[in-house]
Design a protein around this motif. Structure first.
Motif, PDB file in Angstrom:
ATOM      1  N   TYR A  50       0.836  -1.186   0.000  1.00 45.56           N
ATOM      2  CA  TYR A  50       0.000   0.000   0.000  1.00 45.56           C
ATOM      3  C   TYR A  50       0.877   1.244   0.000  1.00 45.56           C
ATOM      4  N   ALA A  51       0.473   2.208  -0.782  1.00 44.27           N
ATOM      5  CA  ALA A  51       1.155   3.487  -0.746  1.00 44.27           C
ATOM      6  C   ALA A  51       0.973   4.129   0.627  1.00 44.27           C
ATOM      7  N   ASP A  52       1.971   4.882   1.057  1.00 39.93           N
ATOM      8  CA  ASP A  52       1.896   5.523   2.360  1.00 39.93           C
ATOM      9  C   ASP A  52       0.669   6.421   2.492  1.00 39.93           C
ATOM     10  N   SER A  53       0.263   7.029   1.399  1.00 39.85           N
ATOM     11  CA  SER A  53      -0.848   7.962   1.434  1.00 39.85           C
ATOM     12  C   SER A  53      -2.188   7.299   1.747  1.00 39.85           C
ATOM     13  N   VAL A  54      -2.274   5.980   1.547  1.00 42.01           N
ATOM     14  CA  VAL A  54      -3.537   5.279   1.770  1.00 42.01           C
ATOM     15  C   VAL A  54      -3.432   4.196   2.830  1.00 42.01           C
ATOM     16  N   LYS A  55      -2.251   3.935   3.306  1.00 41.48           N
ATOM     17  CA  LYS A  55      -2.044   2.859   4.273  1.00 41.48           C
ATOM     18  C   LYS A  55      -2.894   3.099   5.520  1.00 41.48           C
ATOM     19  N   GLY A  56      -3.593   2.064   5.929  1.00 36.62           N
ATOM     20  CA  GLY A  56      -4.472   2.158   7.073  1.00 36.62           C
ATOM     21  C   GLY A  56      -5.880   2.584   6.738  1.00 36.62           C
ATOM     22  N   ARG A  57      -6.097   3.069   5.527  1.00 37.78           N
ATOM     23  CA  ARG A  57      -7.420   3.500   5.091  1.00 37.78           C
ATOM     24  C   ARG A  57      -7.977   2.652   3.948  1.00 37.78           C
ATOM     25  N   PHE A  58      -7.109   2.139   3.099  1.00 40.18           N
ATOM     26  CA  PHE A  58      -7.526   1.336   1.950  1.00 40.18           C
ATOM     27  C   PHE A  58      -7.107  -0.110   2.186  1.00 40.18           C
ATOM     28  N   THR A  59      -7.954  -1.040   1.759  1.00 42.85           N
ATOM     29  CA  THR A  59      -7.680  -2.456   1.947  1.00 42.85           C
ATOM     30  C   THR A  59      -8.067  -3.233   0.698  1.00 42.85           C
ATOM     31  N   VAL A  60      -7.166  -4.079   0.233  1.00 48.20           N
ATOM     32  CA  VAL A  60      -7.437  -4.949  -0.901  1.00 48.20           C
ATOM     33  C   VAL A  60      -8.011  -6.269  -0.406  1.00 48.20           C
ATOM     34  N   SER A  61      -9.014  -6.753  -1.093  1.00 46.25           N
ATOM     35  CA  SER A  61      -9.554  -8.075  -0.836  1.00 46.25           C
ATOM     36  C   SER A  61      -9.947  -8.700  -2.167  1.00 46.25           C
TER      37      SER A  61
END
Length: 126
Positions: A60-71
């Motif tokens: 995950y890019a740092d800008s989205v880490k913790g907010r975006f999740t792949v499934s």
């Protein structure tokens, strides 16, 4: 020759959530890396996430880490990007991309990918 179709974009208020879908025309799991990219007006396309389907690893890019999740849902040949706590700076066209993993070096550059969807728009208002 793989076809990818994104969906799920739309208009959402800051702090809201969306789930994007990427449906592949062929079976991708175990063979392909799947990238999510975004491109805002006037900016270069940038990586959001990478899923290495052979091992299930993710980036995950740092800008989205913790907010975006792949499934994913293997039975539907679909990869999802769940986006929560959306910010106005997340506004962009979002694309999924795929390449067979032997064709991928790091997975973070658009030019590494052989197949692309046409994108889905995400607009986050403040």
């Amino acid at each position: 020759e793989l076809q990818l179709v994104e969906s799920g974009g739309g208009l959402v208020q800051a702090g809201g959530s969306l789930r994007l879908s990427c449906v592949a025309s062929g079976f991708i799991f175990g063979d392909y890396a799947i990238g999510w990219f975004r491109q805002a007006p006037g900016k270069e396309r940038e990586v959001v996430s990478v899923l290495w389907t052979s091992v299930g690893g993710t980036y995950y890019a740092d800008s989205v880490k913790g907010r975006f999740t792949v499934s994913s849902d293997k039975s539907k040949n679909t990869v999802y990007l769940r986006m929560v706590s959306l910010k106005p700076e997340d506004t962009a066209d979002y694309y999924c991309a795929a390449s067979q993993e032997p064709h991928i070096r790091y997975g973070m550059a658009p030019e590494e990918y052989d197949y692309w969807g046409h994108g889905t728009e995400v607009t986050v208002s403040s």
